[in-house]
Design a protein around this motif. Structure first.
Motif, PDB file in Angstrom:
ATOM      1  N   VAL A 215      -6.517   3.646  -2.404  1.00 54.27           N
ATOM      2  CA  VAL A 215      -6.411   4.334  -1.119  1.00 54.27           C
ATOM      3  C   VAL A 215      -5.788   5.706  -1.341  1.00 54.27           C
ATOM      4  N   LEU A 216      -4.734   5.736  -2.142  1.00 60.34           N
ATOM      5  CA  LEU A 216      -4.037   6.983  -2.428  1.00 60.34           C
ATOM      6  C   LEU A 216      -4.979   7.977  -3.105  1.00 60.34           C
ATOM      7  N   LEU A 217      -5.763   7.460  -4.061  1.00 62.76           N
ATOM      8  CA  LEU A 217      -6.723   8.293  -4.792  1.00 62.76           C
ATOM      9  C   LEU A 217      -7.744   8.876  -3.833  1.00 62.76           C
ATOM     10  N   GLY A 218      -8.248   8.037  -2.950  1.00 61.89           N
ATOM     11  CA  GLY A 218      -9.227   8.496  -1.964  1.00 61.89           C
ATOM     12  C   GLY A 218      -8.631   9.570  -1.075  1.00 61.89           C
ATOM     13  N   LEU A 219      -7.367   9.398  -0.732  1.00 64.01           N
ATOM     14  CA  LEU A 219      -6.673  10.367   0.108  1.00 64.01           C
ATOM     15  C   LEU A 219      -6.541  11.702  -0.618  1.00 64.01           C
ATOM     16  N   GLN A 220      -6.136  11.602  -1.898  1.00 63.94           N
ATOM     17  CA  GLN A 220      -5.913  12.830  -2.667  1.00 63.94           C
ATOM     18  C   GLN A 220      -7.210  13.589  -2.898  1.00 63.94           C
ATOM     19  N   GLN A 221      -8.306  12.853  -3.087  1.00 61.84           N
ATOM     20  CA  GLN A 221      -9.587  13.505  -3.377  1.00 61.84           C
ATOM     21  C   GLN A 221     -10.401  13.734  -2.117  1.00 61.84           C
TER      22      GLN A 221
ATOM     23  N   VAL B  21       0.842  -1.194   0.000  1.00 60.88           N
ATOM     24  CA  VAL B  21       0.000   0.000   0.000  1.00 60.88           C
ATOM     25  C   VAL B  21       0.882   1.252   0.000  1.00 60.88           C
ATOM     26  N   ILE B  22       1.941   1.212   0.833  1.00 60.37           N
ATOM     27  CA  ILE B  22       2.860   2.354   0.860  1.00 60.37           C
ATOM     28  C   ILE B  22       3.534   2.505  -0.498  1.00 60.37           C
ATOM     29  N   ALA B  23       3.837   1.357  -1.113  1.00 58.80           N
ATOM     30  CA  ALA B  23       4.557   1.390  -2.389  1.00 58.80           C
ATOM     31  C   ALA B  23       3.729   2.045  -3.489  1.00 58.80           C
ATOM     32  N   SER B  24       2.413   2.112  -3.296  1.00 59.40           N
ATOM     33  CA  SER B  24       1.591   2.764  -4.319  1.00 59.40           C
ATOM     34  C   SER B  24       1.997   4.232  -4.478  1.00 59.40           C
ATOM     35  N   MET B  25       2.621   4.792  -3.469  1.00 61.31           N
ATOM     36  CA  MET B  25       3.072   6.182  -3.545  1.00 61.31           C
ATOM     37  C   MET B  25       4.243   6.357  -4.484  1.00 61.31           C
ATOM     38  N   ILE B  26       4.943   5.284  -4.836  1.00 57.21           N
ATOM     39  CA  ILE B  26       6.014   5.417  -5.826  1.00 57.21           C
ATOM     40  C   ILE B  26       5.541   4.821  -7.151  1.00 57.21           C
ATOM     41  N   GLY B  27       4.242   4.824  -7.327  1.00 54.67           N
ATOM     42  CA  GLY B  27       3.703   4.487  -8.638  1.00 54.67           C
ATOM     43  C   GLY B  27       3.500   3.012  -8.896  1.00 54.67           C
ATOM     44  N   THR B  28       3.501   2.198  -7.844  1.00 52.63           N
ATOM     45  CA  THR B  28       3.210   0.790  -8.043  1.00 52.63           C
ATOM     46  C   THR B  28       1.709   0.619  -8.232  1.00 52.63           C
ATOM     47  N   ARG B  29       1.319  -0.043  -9.319  1.00 53.41           N
ATOM     48  CA  ARG B  29      -0.110  -0.227  -9.560  1.00 53.41           C
ATOM     49  C   ARG B  29      -0.642  -1.326  -8.647  1.00 53.41           C
ATOM     50  N   GLY B  30      -1.882  -1.167  -8.243  1.00 58.23           N
ATOM     51  CA  GLY B  30      -2.465  -2.180  -7.375  1.00 58.23           C
ATOM     52  C   GLY B  30      -3.570  -1.560  -6.553  1.00 58.23           C
ATOM     53  N   ILE B  31      -4.055  -2.310  -5.588  1.00 58.90           N
ATOM     54  CA  ILE B  31      -5.189  -1.849  -4.795  1.00 58.90           C
ATOM     55  C   ILE B  31      -4.788  -0.634  -3.949  1.00 58.90           C
ATOM     56  N   GLY B  32      -3.484  -0.471  -3.719  1.00 58.87           N
ATOM     57  CA  GLY B  32      -2.996   0.681  -2.953  1.00 58.87           C
ATOM     58  C   GLY B  32      -3.316   2.004  -3.615  1.00 58.87           C
ATOM     59  N   ASP B  33      -3.351   2.040  -4.977  1.00 62.72           N
ATOM     60  CA  ASP B  33      -3.692   3.302  -5.675  1.00 62.72           C
ATOM     61  C   ASP B  33      -5.008   3.850  -5.202  1.00 62.72           C
TER      62      ASP B  33
END
Lengths: 351, 341
Positions: B292-298, B278-290
């Motif tokens: 969460v990141l998207l929800g955070l950003q929006q 999930v943390i790795a989604s912040m360095i552009g790893t595709r997956g379910i973590g995105d």
């Protein structure tokens, strides 16, 4: 040549044992060493010979170094100094490969808390010694099955150790030691963890197996009764020192020091002493001019407690005979009472 | 003799300390330093605030060292990158291409046999798998990507972690050398090794796999080491007394008896991998973590929650499968007591 010779073995536990060794050799006591250097003396100049086919019992209180001693024989522990000879080969000279071969073919071991492999079935446990030797599965299982039958565990061969009771587990341990068919068996407090009834049963089983197999057994125990029952010779350890080696009768009749005396104080002598040991020869008997009246015949191998009740009932002279009925000697009331007295018998009945 | 050794040690340590201070002074920019070093001993105003010249230069050499590493061994890291990426892509593509009911059926089969045919666990895992797609259809493929990354990261952990753990258990020196490294791996913030990961392997799945390895391998190594050292001494003695070589003792006795602990380590490893992915989604790893990141950003609470639930479900699936497999192994190595009479 003795089967096992232990020569001047010292074992010191600690960080720099070789530095402490000279102090121990000069005769410093265990407490002194511990206080000055922080090292523990495990064995202090132990030398003994164990003959082929005998059961040698090594006895002592906990912490006296008996378990350390037995582990020196198959080099699970290396001595700080000294030599261990088994059948003339110095165990200390063996390299890694030869040591493994030596352990595979020369001796086997039984452990106090059984040391069984919990993930292996009884059959696999018993066959373990053969497995590491690289024996084929069929051969291994055949021998394992034989030994399982020998200790009376048929039907349990596919159970796991923790599905068995303590006594049964130790039988597995015994069978495992028998399976490699080695001349020497090391038994480290093998029966100490068992309850008294099972222990007696196991002792009987061991004696029966021993009359058949005639192995050289080194048996460790802290139980005097056990050592008297099993041992051909007994060695008593105290604080890492061997204080006395002798036959059971020797130990009872002539304790070497207070430590041994305290050990044997509460022994029921009548249960240990055989008629032939205390009897007077017919010549001595006649010389003393004792009258032969009211004769009771007993076998020379009978223990005193087997005929004591009869003697108490009617005062009598006891005639000792061998299996064929020949008269071997006599026991008078005086002799009997002396043998049963707890105080030191001053070497009168040295066997 | 020993005392001199300790004194010598102290002397060497102090010499190194003084040397480091001199280096920091010399490398400081001229405008931060007093005009001459003797001024330090005349004017003591630098004792008030931390002086700017007392600054150990660590950043610069590390950066240049990294540049050197990339220019010199770039091909080597490219090789690792291509290898891991190749495995990842082929694994992901093959699962994504499968019809989703078939994937669920596969998960059910794996769980059923791994758990030793426990119906309850299998049903639970099947429902969790179904709910991944049920939550939101676009989660399905993303969960597969995440799963692939976690599985590859875990395999890497197992391939490297278990032998290292065994080496640690058998050799005290190895253990003393590795324990501080493991402590470092566990305490250093994950972003600190995500950045070099990006530099060496670029964006995407591979730095995530490397980060998973760094983050998740310590508990596996520790538990393997512990498991092997916890095996009853008398059992090892018994094995040795019958003339087993070290190898025979290891494979025949120590590893089988340490398996429950090792399985626990693998279980821990999985859980930590999922947290990392999930943390790795912040360095552009595709997956379910995105998601969460998207929800955070929006600032989209619903979206973040939905994605959070999906991650929890994924965690349950992984946990149940590894846990029940561990239990099955434990039952085999330490069967429950039965009454025979």
């Amino acid at each position: 040549m003795s089967k096992i010779e232990i020569k001047n073995v010292y074992k010191i536990f600690g960080e720099h044992p070789s530095k402490v060794l000279p102090m121990v050799q000069e005769g410093a006591t265990k407490e002194e060493i511990l206080e000055k250097t922080g090292h523990t003396v495990g064995l202090d100049n132990v030398s003994l010979n164990i003959e082929e086919g005998e059961t040698f019992v090594c006895m002592g209180l906990s912490g006296s170094g008996k378990s350390t001693l037995i582990r020196h024989i198959n080099r699970l522990i290396d001595p700080t100094s000294g030599d261990i000879l088994v059948e003339g080969t110095n165990v200390m000279d063996l390299d890694k490969k030869n040591l493994i071969e030596f352990r595979r073919h020369k001796m086997s071991m039984v452990f106090q808390r059984f040391g069984l492999f919990p993930h292996k079935t009884v059959m696999e446990n018993v066959g373990y010694g053969l497995e590491v030797q690289g024996k084929k599965l069929e051969e291994k299982n055949k021998i394992a099955m034989e030994k399982i039958e020998a200790v009376g565990l048929n039907g349990f061969e596919h159970q796991y150790p923790n599905q068995l009771s303590g006594g049964m587990q130790q039988r597995v341990g015994l069978a495992r030691a028998l399976a490699t068919n080695t001349d020497i068996m090391l038994m480290d407090e093998a029966f100490s963890a068992l309850d008294p009834l099972i222990r007696t049963e196991m002792q009987k089983q061991l004696i029966n197996l021993q009359t058949e197999l005639k192995k050289t057994i080194v048996f460790i125990t802290h139980d005097l009764d056990e050592s008297l029952k099993l041992g051909d010779h007994i060695g008593i350890l105290n604080h890492g020192k061997l204080v006395q080696v002798g036959t059971p009768i020797d130990i009872i009749m002539n304790p070497a020091d207070d430590y041994v005396a305290a050990f044997v104080k509460d022994v029921n002598r009548a249960k240990v002493i055989k008629a032939k040991i205390i009897m007077l020869t017919p010549e001595d008997f006649k010389k003393n001019g004792e009258k032969q009246s009211n004769i009771i015949k007993v076998n020379e191998n009978d223990f005193l407690d087997e005929f004591l009740p009869k003697v108490c009932l009617t005062p009598a002279t006891i005639e000792v005979i061998d299996n064929d009925g020949n008269i071997k000697g006599y026991i008078t009331e005086k002799v009997l009472s002396k043998a049963l007295t707890k105080s030191n018998a001053n070497g009168a009945y040295k066997s | 003799m020993n005392k001199y050794k300790t004194y010598l040690k102290y002397f060497i340590y102090s010499a190194i300390f003084v040397y480091v201070i001199i280096i920091s002074y010399r490398s400081a920019r001229p405008r931060y330093k007093p005009e001459h070093y003797t001024d330090i001993f005349k004017d003591f105003s630098w004792l008030n605030d931390w002086p700017k010249w007392l600054d150990f230069p660590l950043m610069q050499p590390i950066n240049s060292g990294f540049d050197w590493l990339i220019s010199k061994y770039g091909l080597f890291f490219d090789g690792i990158n291509n290898f891991l990426l190749g495995i990842y892509t082929s694994m992901r593509n093959s699962i994504v291409d499968l019809p989703w009911p078939l994937v669920i059926a596969m998960v059910i089969t794996i769980t059923y046999f791994a758990s030793g045919k426990k119906i309850q666990t299998t049903v639970l895992v099947a429902f969790c798998t179904f709910f991944l797609g049920f939550l939101s259809p676009r989660y399905w493929d993303k969960c597969i990507m995440t799963t692939c990354i976690v599985v590859i990261g875990m395999l890497l952990c197992i391939i490297i972690g278990i032998p290292v753990g065994i080496a640690m258990a058998r050799n005290k020196k190895v253990r003393n050398a590795l324990l501080p490294v493991l402590d470092l791996m566990q305490t250093i913030p994950s972003f600190c090794y995500l950045i070099p990961g990006i530099l060496l392997f670029g964006l995407g799945a591979v730095p995530a796999i490397i980060a998973i390895f760094v983050y998740a391998v310590p508990p596996l190594i520790r538990l393997t080491d512990l498991g092997i050292r916890l095996v009853d001494k008398e059992v090892i003695e018994a094995s040795e007394a019958f003339g087993a070589s070290k190898k025979q003792t290891l494979w025949g006795v120590q590893i089988p008896l340490a398996l429950p602990n090792i399985m626990q380590g693998i279980n821990q490893c999985t859980m930590m991998s999922l947290a990392m992915v999930v943390i790795a989604s912040m360095i552009g790893t595709r997956g379910i973590g995105d998601e969460v990141l998207l929800g955070l950003q929006q600032l989209n609470v619903g979206m973040a929650t939905e994605a959070g639930i999906a991650i929890v479900l994924l965690a349950i699936i992984f946990d149940r499968i590894t846990q029940s497999y561990g239990e099955k192994l434990q039952e085999r190595t330490q069967p429950k007591k039965k009454i025979n009479f």
